[in-house]
Design an enzyme around this catalytic site. Structure first.
Site, PDB file in Angstrom:
ATOM      1  N   LYS A  98     -12.277  -0.667   7.674  1.00  0.00           N
ATOM      2  CA  LYS A  98     -11.536  -1.850   8.257  1.00  0.00           C
ATOM      3  C   LYS A  98     -12.118  -1.552   9.901  1.00  0.00           C
ATOM      4  CE  LYS A  98      -8.125  -1.656   4.786  1.00  0.00           C
ATOM      5  NZ  LYS A  98      -8.573  -2.919   4.046  1.00  0.00           N
ATOM      6  N   ASP A 152      -1.006   6.734   6.433  1.00  0.00           N
ATOM      7  CA  ASP A 152      -2.013   6.006   6.023  1.00  0.00           C
ATOM      8  C   ASP A 152      -2.337   5.100   7.192  1.00  0.00           C
ATOM      9  OD1 ASP A 152      -3.814   4.295   5.196  1.00  0.00           O
ATOM     10  OD2 ASP A 152      -2.617   3.552   3.347  1.00  0.00           O
ATOM     11  N   TRP A 168       0.866  -1.219   0.102  1.00  0.00           N
ATOM     12  CA  TRP A 168      -0.095  -0.052   0.105  1.00  0.00           C
ATOM     13  C   TRP A 168       0.797   1.265  -0.133  1.00  0.00           C
ATOM     14  CZ3 TRP A 168      -4.644   0.021  -1.989  1.00  0.00           C
ATOM     15  CH2 TRP A 168      -5.254  -1.104  -1.813  1.00  0.00           C
TER      16      TRP A 168
HETATM   17  N1  PLP Z   1      -4.177   1.680   2.653  1.00  0.00           N
HETATM   18  C1  PLP Z   1      -4.276   0.538   3.200  1.00  0.00           C
HETATM   19  C2  PLP Z   1      -3.339   0.281   4.229  1.00  0.00           C
HETATM   20  C3  PLP Z   1      -5.111  -0.700   2.901  1.00  0.00           C
HETATM   21  O1  PLP Z   1      -5.247  -1.612   3.404  1.00  0.00           O
HETATM   22  C4  PLP Z   1      -6.107  -0.086   1.684  1.00  0.00           C
HETATM   23  C5  PLP Z   1      -7.002  -1.142   1.291  1.00  0.00           C
HETATM   24  O2  PLP Z   1      -7.291  -2.141   1.572  1.00  0.00           O
HETATM   25  C6  PLP Z   1      -6.087   1.080   1.091  1.00  0.00           C
HETATM   26  C7  PLP Z   1      -4.946   2.118   1.560  1.00  0.00           C
HETATM   27  C8  PLP Z   1      -7.065   1.392  -0.048  1.00  0.00           C
HETATM   28  O3  PLP Z   1      -8.192   1.785   0.637  1.00  0.00           O
HETATM   29  P1  PLP Z   1      -9.544   2.149  -0.335  1.00  0.00           P
HETATM   30  O4  PLP Z   1      -9.727   0.932  -1.157  1.00  0.00           O
HETATM   31  O5  PLP Z   1     -10.590   2.716   0.500  1.00  0.00           O
HETATM   32  O6  PLP Z   1      -8.968   3.215  -1.388  1.00  0.00           O
END
Ligand code: PLP
Length: 356
Positions: free
Chosen positions: A192, A168, A101
């Site tokens: 989550k 994040d 991510w």
């Molecule tokens: N950041 C992390 C750590 C994630 O686990 C995720 C999705 O699993 C995201 C970002 C992306 O999130 P979204 O699908 O809401 O854009």
């Protein structure tokens, strides 16, 4: 048969919260209207939004010089919006690549910004914050506290530094104590630990507002959203209500201190079964193992397939690893009960007895 979801998101929710929401959808607070029908500009929704912010501030200890924004677009939209909002003229930003991510975040930011990679992980462990090559003239330094796909989590904070830390926290916000004042900006999708998809939280220190590029669209401009109390356009009203219900549930169940205790207890039970012998194997290095995403492998793809099929037949669903990583992953967010984890532990122990 009970069905337990270990999805990496949207996560399982506590049954009490789901029951409350079902009633909210039918008739919100005796209004004879569904919660889906509340206009965002009127009092009832404004109260929900204000209470949600108030509860979040209380649970996390958000200092008064931080603004809380209720946005849409998911954490993925923030990957692009961070440089648009925070960069200022002629400056670079720093990214720590700990896993899937954070790589996605850096790739998206690099479309709009000069991105310097200041540390990288190796897929099994995370780069020690003391080794990050930070510079004092960056606009911000970004890292992902929990790498959902890789099953890795930072368990220590970087030392304080002049450059604002941007993080994040999609996977671990509200699962452990947090010193918000150590960060310039924190963002997280809600699906989550905080409810359902559709809502993205941004907690931003006030001095970082006012830096957006002129071409930043109004709904994505932190400053304009802060000025408009997140109502530049229609907020994700129902997702906000879900977050509201989830925050109240957290408050009624011991707050973040108890959430952290439960989170530790749940993952320890799973890691204990995995570490008992070499039937299951966890690729993540011990100091960086995630409390939220327990990733593990079996000795062959065939055995992993059998594990997933039998797990599903027994009511344990969404245990597959991230599509780029494979293997098995049990995600243990706030809404996953200890009872669900105990049942999974029993299944894993039994599977090993039969197939080991
Ligand atoms: N950041 C992390 C750590 C994630 O686990 C995720 C999705 O699993 C995201 C970002 C992306 O999130 P979204 O699908 O809401 O854009």
């Amino acid at each position: 048969m009970a069905v337990y979801s270990f999805a990496s998101g949207p996560s399982a929710l506590p049954r009490e919260v789901v029951a409350e929401l079902a009633s909210d959808v039918g008739n919100y607070g005796g209004s004879e209207l569904s919660a889906l029908e509340l206009p965002f500009s009127e009092g009832v929704f404004s109260d929900i939004l204000a209470e949600t912010e108030c509860d979040l501030r209380a649970l996390l200890g958000v200092p008064p010089n931080y603004r809380v924004l209720f946005l849409q677009g998911g954490a993925s939209a923030q990957f692009a919006l961070l440089p648009m909002n925070l960069l200022g003229r002629g400056r670079h930003c720093e990214y720590v690549l700990g896993g899937h991510w954070s790589r996605r975040a850096a790739a998206e930011a690099s479309r709009a910004a000069d991105v310097w990679v200041i540390a990288s992980g190796d897929g099994r462990s995370l780069p020690d914050p003391k080794s990050w090559r930070r510079s004092s003239d960056a606009a911000y330094c970004h890292y992902t506290t929990n790498e959902t796909a890789d099953g890795l989590q930072f368990h220590t904070l970087p030392d304080p530094f002049d450059v604002p830390l941007v993080s994040d926290m999609t996977a671990d916000l509200l699962t452990r104590g947090l010193s918000v004042e150590r960060f310039g900006l924190i963002y997280a999708s809600a699906q989550k630990n905080l409810g359902a998809a559709g809502l993205t939280l941004v907690i931003v220190r006030e001095d970082l507002l006012g830096r957006a590029r002129r071409d930043t669209p109004a709904p994505f401009d932190y400053t304009r959203q802060a000025e408009a109390a997140s109502k530049i356009n229609t907020p994700p009203t129902f997702s906000v209500l879900i977050a509201h219900r989830m925050l109240r549930w957290l408050q009624n169940n011991g707050g973040v201190v108890a959430a952290e205790r439960r989170s530790k207890a749940k993952c320890e039970k799973l890691y204990e079964v995995i570490d008992r012998d070499d039937f299951y194997c966890c690729p993540a290095s011990l100091p960086h193992r995630s409390r939220l995403n327990v990733c593990f492998r079996l000795s062959s793809p065939r055995l992993e397939e059998m594990f997933l099929d039998e797990a599903k037949a027994n009511g344990f669903v969404h245990l597959n690893g991230h599509r780029d990583v494979g293997g098995i992953r049990a995600s243990l967010y706030n809404g996953v009960s200890e009872q669900a984890v105990d049942a999974l532990v029993a299944f894993m122990t039994n599977f090993k007895l039969r197939r080991g």
